[in-house]
Write an enzyme that holds these catalytic residues in place. Sequence first.
Site, mmCIF file in Angstrom:
data_model
loop_
_atom_site.group_PDB
_atom_site.id
_atom_site.type_symbol
_atom_site.label_atom_id
_atom_site.label_comp_id
_atom_site.label_asym_id
_atom_site.label_seq_id
_atom_site.Cartn_x
_atom_site.Cartn_y
_atom_site.Cartn_z
ATOM 1 C CE LYS A 106 18.220 49.836 78.489
ATOM 2 N NZ LYS A 106 19.313 50.646 78.006
ATOM 3 C CD GLU A 128 9.837 50.672 77.242
ATOM 4 O OE1 GLU A 128 8.934 49.814 77.192
ATOM 5 O OE2 GLU A 128 10.861 50.531 77.930
ATOM 6 C CB SER A 395 25.605 49.943 81.813
ATOM 7 O OG SER A 395 25.811 51.250 81.322
HETATM 8 C C1 LIG Z 1 19.614 51.957 78.474
HETATM 9 C C2 LIG Z 1 20.977 52.086 79.005
HETATM 10 C C3 LIG Z 1 21.222 52.694 80.267
HETATM 11 C C4 LIG Z 1 20.140 53.335 81.083
HETATM 12 O O1 LIG Z 1 19.167 52.457 81.549
HETATM 13 P P1 LIG Z 1 19.081 52.020 83.064
HETATM 14 O O2 LIG Z 1 17.758 51.375 83.170
HETATM 15 O O3 LIG Z 1 19.202 53.243 83.902
HETATM 16 O O4 LIG Z 1 20.201 51.092 83.325
HETATM 17 C C5 LIG Z 1 22.508 52.719 80.749
HETATM 18 N N1 LIG Z 1 23.539 52.201 80.028
HETATM 19 C C6 LIG Z 1 23.358 51.635 78.825
HETATM 20 C C7 LIG Z 1 24.530 51.105 78.097
HETATM 21 C C8 LIG Z 1 22.065 51.561 78.267
HETATM 22 O O5 LIG Z 1 21.898 50.990 77.063
#
Ligand SMILES: *Cc1c(COP(=O)(O)O)cnc(C)c1O
Length: 413
Positions: A106, A128, A395
């Site tokens: 993020k 948000e 992610s």
């Molecule tokens: C917020 C989040 C997501 C989902 O958001 P995307 O916009 O689809 O990437 C995925 N993985 C993690 C670790 C998150 O914090």
Amino acid sequence: MTLNPAPNSFRTGPDERGRFGIFGGRFVAETLMPLILDLEKAYADAKADRSFKADMESYGTHYIGRPSPLYYAERLTEHLRAQAPAGQGAKIFFKREELNHTGSHKVNNVLGQILLARRMGKPRIIAETGAGQHGVATATLCARFGLKCVVYMGAVDVERQAPNVFRMKMLGAEVIPVQSGTRTLKDAMNEALRDWVTNVSDTFYCIGTVAGPHPYPAMVRDFQSVIGIETKQQMLEMEGRLPDSLIACIGGGSNAMGLFHPFLDDRDVEIYGVEAAGHGVQSGLHAASLTGGRPGVLHGNRTYLLMNEDGQIADAHSISAGLDYPGIGPEHAWLHEMGRVTYLSATDAETLEAFKLCSMLEGIIPALEPAHALSKVMELAPTKPAEHLMVLNLSGRGDKDIPQVAQIFGQTL
Ligand SMILES: *Cc1c(COP(=O)(O)O)cnc(C)c1O
């Protein structure tokens, strides 16, 4: 009959109206339009300015910790090969976005938007948040640059995500619980849009994924594309060629767009997005907008949405609060219709299995979001030849999910 002939390039969108085919655009109140146009111009100027790029790189390196490693997941690879027919079982790599400051991808996008807000002279930032990861990343960069930060969060999520609420407050942000609608992420986004219209002169709205009105989907994608750009370079260095497949989880779709976009015109690279199937797409309790939804308009853009027969936005369900959004970025909707990206879905149960396996085999506790994609790696890797190179976007890290997972496994902390 071919409805959608493949374009010469999948990387040229959106058009000047912010459309990816029939998706995207900017369906906003008239009062918001001047703000959106202002932002579009400021972003175009910043993109063309070398000092903006230099700032992105400098803070990216020294504050976020980029580049994130591309890591060969050797034990997971061997484990899945042992279950595959002879000569099969892809070589699996993790793009380690969980090592970024604040623990997920993020922050890549927030850095870009906050630097842009500074250029525009906006002292007040609103955002948000659902699970709180985007709120924490925004509060972090606002602290770093001395900006006022207001985070809208559904009242239900404020209850569920107490540690992240505390983090945001520690960082100096004001967290406003949203009591409207289902009191979750989509309502928080509505409230943030309302705030923006009423505080036009001093406020910048920092959106957390590739959604919202144009230029947000393209801008957030650009800021996240550092993931795919690095991956390309790192794979060339490690293996001397491009990967054969990419896979990422999808809430709004920003970590996935960031990994995918630089590869969209490398047509030999297979690309998989993984939505949250919750209790199963048939159960109705899921967050799989492409697999189980249909096109409509929400939060300023046309895309696939979960809705009931009257067209009301339906509640999303996922074990992972970060995937709990009833829509998906418009560029994904387009890539789905063009057939360039294959969209799959993973249930809560499959996700928990992958969460355990990754922790035990690699010594990496993943967030529940990328554990969705990991569960599809477990299905796909054994069907590919041994020389197949597969990249998973890891992610985020799983620390935030520990209390929830412990409870599911019947453990008290
Ligand atoms: C917020 C989040 C997501 C989902 O958001 P995307 O916009 O689809 O990437 C995925 N993985 C993690 C670790 C998150 O914090």
